[in-house]
Design a protein around this motif. Structure first.
Motif, mmCIF file in Angstrom:
data_model
loop_
_atom_site.group_PDB
_atom_site.id
_atom_site.type_symbol
_atom_site.label_atom_id
_atom_site.label_comp_id
_atom_site.label_asym_id
_atom_site.label_seq_id
_atom_site.Cartn_x
_atom_site.Cartn_y
_atom_site.Cartn_z
ATOM 1 N N ALA A 22 -61.307 -31.179 -23.690
ATOM 2 C CA ALA A 22 -61.483 -30.085 -24.658
ATOM 3 C C ALA A 22 -60.213 -29.233 -24.663
ATOM 4 O O ALA A 22 -59.669 -28.942 -23.590
ATOM 5 C CB ALA A 22 -62.675 -29.237 -24.241
ATOM 6 N N PRO A 23 -59.729 -28.839 -25.848
ATOM 7 C CA PRO A 23 -58.492 -28.048 -25.901
ATOM 8 C C PRO A 23 -58.586 -26.757 -25.082
ATOM 9 O O PRO A 23 -59.614 -26.070 -25.082
ATOM 10 C CB PRO A 23 -58.328 -27.759 -27.395
ATOM 11 C CG PRO A 23 -59.022 -28.893 -28.075
ATOM 12 C CD PRO A 23 -60.206 -29.217 -27.192
ATOM 13 N N ILE A 24 -57.511 -26.464 -24.392
ATOM 14 C CA ILE A 24 -57.429 -25.273 -23.529
ATOM 15 C C ILE A 24 -57.144 -24.051 -24.405
ATOM 16 O O ILE A 24 -56.204 -24.053 -25.209
ATOM 17 C CB ILE A 24 -56.298 -25.461 -22.489
ATOM 18 C CG1 ILE A 24 -56.620 -26.647 -21.576
ATOM 19 C CG2 ILE A 24 -56.059 -24.175 -21.700
ATOM 20 C CD1 ILE A 24 -55.432 -27.148 -20.760
ATOM 21 N N VAL A 25 -57.961 -23.022 -24.231
ATOM 22 C CA VAL A 25 -57.778 -21.773 -24.994
ATOM 23 C C VAL A 25 -57.033 -20.787 -24.106
ATOM 24 O O VAL A 25 -57.506 -20.433 -23.028
ATOM 25 C CB VAL A 25 -59.150 -21.177 -25.396
ATOM 26 C CG1 VAL A 25 -58.970 -19.848 -26.121
ATOM 27 C CG2 VAL A 25 -59.937 -22.161 -26.253
ATOM 28 N N CYS A 26 -55.878 -20.344 -24.578
ATOM 29 C CA CYS A 26 -55.092 -19.381 -23.804
ATOM 30 C C CYS A 26 -54.644 -18.231 -24.703
ATOM 31 O O CYS A 26 -54.248 -18.448 -25.852
ATOM 32 C CB CYS A 26 -53.873 -20.091 -23.204
ATOM 33 S SG CYS A 26 -52.773 -19.002 -22.281
ATOM 34 N N LEU A 27 -54.767 -17.024 -24.181
ATOM 35 C CA LEU A 27 -54.259 -15.832 -24.878
ATOM 36 C C LEU A 27 -53.582 -14.942 -23.847
ATOM 37 O O LEU A 27 -53.916 -14.983 -22.663
ATOM 38 C CB LEU A 27 -55.406 -15.052 -25.524
ATOM 39 C CG LEU A 27 -55.948 -15.576 -26.857
ATOM 40 C CD1 LEU A 27 -57.225 -14.832 -27.232
ATOM 41 C CD2 LEU A 27 -54.916 -15.433 -27.984
#
Ligand code: KIV
Length: 271
Positions: A22-27
């Motif tokens: 699953a794509p990694i969500v980074c902020l």
């Protein structure tokens, strides 16, 4: 979930294990209230040295110090319980030697509680990344456009076009082989980012690097439309908070000037 049943913070190993999934969500986050908002969704919360430009009005990230990163790192840590907390090593805090890098990385982790550090550079930083990871400092790499190097890169240009492709590829490989748990690819052509992502055993997290990376990162103030002095092509604005704030402040000013504020519901009676 932890042994007690409550959710625990993601670790660099958890992020590493997200390769190809699953794509990694980074902020990014720089303050406690924004960290709380970001942490509700993000796998990875980054205290970026972009804080210098976004919150302190600097022209570049070069003026950011260890003290500034620690202050913001501590604030973000107070709002972060789920995401993997990563903190940037500021310019001048790691380039001199692996020993200097270890000293400052250990200080950043000790004083903020961050689980990992991020540093910029590829082949030239491989020895340092190897030194840090061998000494219990998880490292996130950052290649392509490395904003701390704008004076040698000649500005904020796309990296890795034409003959420069091999250099960016070699940088990404070097970071992965040195033991980084993931790597940011900034402002590189989408095709090159896809090739790097397919080759590397660690997750790539893109910013201006197309849709094929293992994850995406944006500066939170950019995507909220809070920092709207300029908009890089790779930024998508999901909100218009600066516009909303301007309008709210103008309404407040107008109501103060016309004595419409405070209204009866905002006032304390004498008895
Ligand atoms: O400093 C920062 O915010 C960053 C991200 C944009 C990757 O390095």
């Amino acid at each position: 979930m932890s042994a007690s049943g409550s959710e625990r913070a993601k670790t660099p190993s958890d992020i590493r294990a997200m390769k190809g999934g699953a794509p990694i969500v980074c902020l990014t986050a720089y303050t406690t209230p924004v960290a709380r908002l970001v942490d509700a969704e993000a796998d990875l919360v980054l205290v970026g040295d972009s804080v210098g430009m976004v919150l302190h009005g600097m022209d570049s990230t070069l003026g950011v110090t260890m003290e500034l990163m620690i202050l913001h790192g501590q604030a973000v840590a107070r709002g972060c319980t789920r995401g993997c907390l990563v903190i940037d090593m500021p310019f001048g805090s790691y380039e001199e030697s692996p020993e200097q890098a270890f000293r400052n990385a250990a200080r950043l982790m000790r004083e903020t509680g961050a689980a990992a550090v991020k540093l910029e550079g590829g082949v030239a930083m491989a020895e340092t990344i190897r030194f840090l990871t061998a000494r219990s400092v998880p490292v996130m790499g950052h290649v392509g456009l490395t904003p701390q190097a704008i004076n040698t890169l000649g500005g904020y240009k796309v990296q890795g076009r034409g003959a420069d492709r091999a250099r960016v590829m070699a940088d990404a490989r070097a970071v992965a082989e040195a033991g980084a748990f993931s790597v940011v690819l900034e402002k590189v052509p989408a095709g090159l980012a896809a090739e790097v992502t397919a080759e590397l055993a660690i997750p790539t997290v893109g910013i201006g690097a197309g849709v094929d990376c293992d994850g995406q990162v944006l500066v939170v103030d950019d995507m909220l439309g809070l920092f709207d002095a300029f908009k890089p092509k790779f930024v998508k604005r999901y909100a218009t908070l600066a516009e909303d704030a301007r309008s709210a402040i103008a309404s407040y000013a107008q109501e103060v000037r016309t004595r419409a504020f405070p209204a009866p519901e905002h006032i304390f009676a004498d008895e």
